[in-house]
Motif scaffolding. Structure first.
Motif, PDB file in Angstrom:
ATOM      1  N   THR A 131       1.151   4.121  -2.888  1.00  0.00           N
ATOM      2  CA  THR A 131       0.950   5.532  -2.533  1.00  0.00           C
ATOM      3  C   THR A 131       2.183   6.349  -2.908  1.00  0.00           C
ATOM      4  O   THR A 131       2.072   7.472  -3.408  1.00  0.00           O
ATOM      5  CB  THR A 131       0.685   5.659  -1.011  1.00  0.00           C
ATOM      6  N   ASP A 157      -6.977   9.314   2.154  1.00  0.00           N
ATOM      7  CA  ASP A 157      -6.261   8.079   2.456  1.00  0.00           C
ATOM      8  C   ASP A 157      -5.287   8.319   3.620  1.00  0.00           C
ATOM      9  O   ASP A 157      -4.378   9.143   3.487  1.00  0.00           O
ATOM     10  CB  ASP A 157      -5.502   7.643   1.192  1.00  0.00           C
ATOM     11  N   PRO A 158      -5.474   7.621   4.750  1.00  0.00           N
ATOM     12  CA  PRO A 158      -4.584   7.860   5.902  1.00  0.00           C
ATOM     13  C   PRO A 158      -3.118   7.604   5.567  1.00  0.00           C
ATOM     14  O   PRO A 158      -2.243   8.269   6.113  1.00  0.00           O
ATOM     15  CB  PRO A 158      -5.081   6.869   6.953  1.00  0.00           C
ATOM     16  N   GLY A 208     -12.818  10.760   2.714  1.00  0.00           N
ATOM     17  CA  GLY A 208     -12.247  10.319   1.442  1.00  0.00           C
ATOM     18  C   GLY A 208     -10.741  10.525   1.367  1.00  0.00           C
ATOM     19  O   GLY A 208     -10.153  10.488   0.282  1.00  0.00           O
ATOM     20  N   THR A 257     -10.869   8.926   6.808  1.00  0.00           N
ATOM     21  CA  THR A 257     -11.346   7.939   5.838  1.00  0.00           C
ATOM     22  C   THR A 257     -12.714   8.333   5.300  1.00  0.00           C
ATOM     23  O   THR A 257     -12.953   8.251   4.088  1.00  0.00           O
ATOM     24  CB  THR A 257     -11.409   6.549   6.508  1.00  0.00           C
ATOM     25  N   THR A 258     -13.603   8.762   6.197  1.00  0.00           N
ATOM     26  CA  THR A 258     -14.949   9.128   5.738  1.00  0.00           C
ATOM     27  C   THR A 258     -14.946  10.416   4.912  1.00  0.00           C
ATOM     28  O   THR A 258     -15.872  10.681   4.164  1.00  0.00           O
ATOM     29  CB  THR A 258     -15.921   9.292   6.924  1.00  0.00           C
ATOM     30  N   LYS A 307      -6.216   7.381  16.262  1.00  0.00           N
ATOM     31  CA  LYS A 307      -7.120   6.245  16.048  1.00  0.00           C
ATOM     32  C   LYS A 307      -8.142   6.170  17.182  1.00  0.00           C
ATOM     33  O   LYS A 307      -9.339   6.022  16.944  1.00  0.00           O
ATOM     34  CB  LYS A 307      -6.278   4.963  15.989  1.00  0.00           C
ATOM     35  N   ILE A 354      -8.763   9.154  12.562  1.00  0.00           N
ATOM     36  CA  ILE A 354      -8.416   8.421  11.336  1.00  0.00           C
ATOM     37  C   ILE A 354      -9.689   7.971  10.621  1.00  0.00           C
ATOM     38  O   ILE A 354      -9.777   8.021   9.390  1.00  0.00           O
ATOM     39  CB  ILE A 354      -7.469   7.250  11.675  1.00  0.00           C
ATOM     40  N   ASP A 355     -10.712   7.584  11.409  1.00  0.00           N
ATOM     41  CA  ASP A 355     -12.013   7.256  10.804  1.00  0.00           C
ATOM     42  C   ASP A 355     -12.570   8.485  10.086  1.00  0.00           C
ATOM     43  O   ASP A 355     -13.146   8.377   8.996  1.00  0.00           O
ATOM     44  CB  ASP A 355     -13.007   6.804  11.883  1.00  0.00           C
ATOM     45  N   GLU A 392       0.840  -1.207   0.000  1.00  0.00           N
ATOM     46  CA  GLU A 392       0.000   0.000   0.000  1.00  0.00           C
ATOM     47  C   GLU A 392       0.871   1.253   0.000  1.00  0.00           C
ATOM     48  O   GLU A 392       0.604   2.224  -0.720  1.00  0.00           O
ATOM     49  CB  GLU A 392      -0.892  -0.031   1.251  1.00  0.00           C
TER      50      GLU A 392
END
Lengths: 382, 260
Positions: free
Chosen positions: A150, A260-261, A258, A255-256, A246, A251-252, A146
């Protein structure tokens, strides 16, 4: 339970066994509360064990105050007798306390507190450990993949990198780490020189201490020590930072949104550490050589002799090889720190676990990378 | 009509307390009494100093001036064993529960018993289970706090606060973040504990349904004047108060405050 009373008397107990040994009468007086029940509880259980009655009579008419602990005491006596087929009669308990007894009801005593832990055989434990390691390895490979994707994307579109964050992290991981790296490098050079001085002196070869210090520092010790400093300072800090994010669901939130962490959080940290690690290693090497020079000076060799000896012993390949290692160590330390941060659980202790894990995993991986480099360098004749 | 009360029924006596942070007063010269066995509410808008007052009442902070008597002992000046004795007599449920994440529910509730009593381990387990049963969590004694819902965590926090059978329980925003059903269940639990165990509750809240359901008497704080602007039964304040801010609070009407 809060029945107001001014009676400060401590509780006391009197136990009488009937003539046929079947009935034990326990009379209790005074306050039966959280702070006084402990002693009474031990005394009563001792009497029960000694006399083993089939019927227990508790004379509670002398109880002037009773709270949850007192009720627990009465219930525990009741349950102990009924579990062995006996029965219990409670006499004279004040109406207020009887109501409390009903409120709490009967609660069974379970012998063990805490979570139930299953016991496994040695084979099962080895299997579990192997499975755990395999899963860990898979996760690591997935994360590296990943990260690589990236990174390649960022290389094509440099604007997606958060350069400001990378710069701030570089300052913290690199410039702020300079004093400790320099100090440790200097001490390491000094130690290497003095440790090798004793065997070298037996052969009259003290002059070659400079070779030992130069080659060791540039090829192995400088990069290795830099990597350990990075793991201790930056890897664990990344794990704590990302772990806290976290736990706080930041971090959520990323992500929500859009985002990328890995791109947003991991890439700037990785770039910062990878850039700063070789610089730190150069400083470690330099100060290590200074430590060696000081040791040689104290053994009576002039500085110019040390410098000339180092220049003849050390090749450019030693320096470049060492810096290549540092570059890889930087990737390992930053990557594992961020991975552990992203893997953090949801409770308070999880951040601490992630931080420790980042440090331990980082050092283990540094060892593995070091071993791989040694084999490769040997195979290439470097 | 509220029953007549006498001075000897006072369990908490707050006298002329001025408190705040960093020389900025949040509440100024406030006084009130709380009586044994009542569910007492501290109401007010955000920033009115409700939680600040609570933290001073439980001894976390020292007020600038004034006295806070609990069972007749001043928690502000008490030190050492005397202070510990006062603190043992109170239980606190914090807004987020504040359960220890590394311990199971049973271990959380057992902790005060382990620290303050010489009870045998079996008796401590039994007491902890009794308290958890009382709040409806006995089947979950071996779970970790992170494995529970928000409402369950709050109930567990009440069980831990009750571990030493305190006479006073302080609840900081018990309904905050809970759905109406869970919130109503928690209200029912508080009422049941107050009725059965005769615990005095001091509840900081601004949830109107909870206030009407559980609270016997309230004080209302207003951040603009930094004082108590109303005292009494919530229903009476709602129906009879002439203070625009109090009416606005109970009727949830923005226009009322400006006299509209």
């Amino acid at each position: 339970m809060t029945i107001a009373t001014d009676v400060p008397s401590p509780c006391s107990l009197d136990a009488r066994l009937s003539s046929d040994g079947a009935v034990l009468t326990i009379s209790i007086w005074g306050r039966l509360d959280t702070y006084t029940t402990g002693r009474l509880c031990r005394e009563a259980l001792e009497k029960l064990l000694q006399s083993k009655p089939t019927h227990l009579v508790i004379d509670a008419s002398g109880i002037v105050y009773c709270d949850g602990a007192g009720i627990a005491f009465l219930l525990s006596l009741q349950q102990r007798l009924t579990s062995t087929g006996g029965d219990v009669t409670i006499r004279g308990l004040h109406e207020e306390f009887r109501r409390l007894l009903e409120v709490y009801g009967s609660v069974s005593i379970e012998p063990a507190a805490g979570r139930h832990r299953e016991s496994f055989s040695l084979i099962e434990r080895i299997g579990q450990a192997t499975l755990g390691t395999w899963q860990e390895l898979r996760m690591l490979v997935a994360f590296v993949g990943e990260l690589a994707v990236t990174f390649l994307h960022a290389a094509r579109h440099p604007r997606v990198i958060r350069w400001r964050d990378a710069w701030v992290t570089a300052e913290r991981a690199g410039i702020d780490a300079l004093p400790i790296t320099a100090l440790l490098g200097f001490l390491l050079g000094l130690i290497l020189a003095f440790q090798s001085a004793i065997p070298m002196s037996r052969f009259g070869a003290e002059i070659f201490i400079a070779n030992v210090v130069g080659v060791s520092m540039l090829r192995e010790m400088g990069p290795l020590m830099t990597a350990i400093v990075l793991a201790g300072r930056s890897g664990s800090a990344f794990a704590a930072e990302l772990g806290t994010m976290k736990v706080r669901e930041e971090i959520d939130a990323l992500t929500t949104m859009g985002l990328d962490p890995v791109r947003f959080l991991v890439l700037p940290r990785l770039l910062a550490v990878v850039t700063m690690a070789p610089f730190l290693a150069v400083f470690a090497n330099l100060f290590g050589l200074m430590g060696g020079a000081l040791a040689m000076r104290s053994l009576g060799f002039p500085l110019v002799t040390f410098v000339n000896q180092v220049l003849t012993a050390v090749k450019v390949g030693d320096l470049v090889g060492g810096l290549c290692k540092t570059f890889v160590y930087g990737i390992v330390v930053a990557g594992i720190g961020c991975l552990r941060g992203l893997q953090t659980g949801s409770d308070g202790s999880a951040v601490g676990q992630s931080t420790t894990s980042a440090m331990v995993s980082g050092i283990v991986l540094i060892g593995i990378v070091e071993a791989i480099f040694s084999i490769v360098f040997y195979a290439l004749g470097l | 009509m509220a029953p007549e009360r006498t001075r000897d029924q006072i369990i908490i006596d707050v006298q002329h307390v001025t408190a705040g942070y960093d020389s900025v007063a949040v509440i100024e010269d406030i006084s009130f009494e709380i009586y044994r066995g009542e569910v007492f509410g501290i109401l007010g808008g955000s920033g009115s100093g409700k939680s600040t007052l609570l933290k001073h009442m439980i001894g976390l902070y020292q007020p600038v001036t004034g006295r806070i008597l609990i069972h007749g002992e001043d928690i502000v000046t008490a030190e050492g064993e005397e202070r510990t004795k006062i603190l043992r007599g109170i239980g606190v449920m914090y807004q987020m529960g504040a359960l220890f994440g590394s311990m199971t529910l049973l271990e959380n509730v057992r902790l005060p018993l382990e620290e303050y009593t010489d009870l045998p381990p079996d008796a401590m387990n039994l007491i902890a289970r009794m308290k958890l049963k009382l709040v409806g969590l006995e089947p979950f004694v071996d779970l970790m706090p992170a494995e529970l819902s928000g409402g369950m965590q709050k109930r567990a926090a009440i069980a831990r606060a009750m571990a030493l059978d305190p006479q006073i329980l302080f609840l900081d925003e018990p309904s905050a973040g809970l759905d109406p059903i869970t919130s109503a269940e928690l209200d029912k639990l508080i009422l049941s504990l107050a009725a059965n165990l005769r615990v005095t509750f001091v509840v900081v809240t601004h949830e109107l349904p909870s206030i009407y359901t559980i609270v016997d008497r309230v004080i209302m704080l207003d951040e603009r004047v930094k004082k108590i602007v109303a005292t009494g039964r919530p229903q009476e304040l709602r129906d009879r108060s002439t203070n625009p801010w109090v009416r606005q609070f109970f009727h949830r009407d923005v226009a009322m405050a400006s006299g509209g």
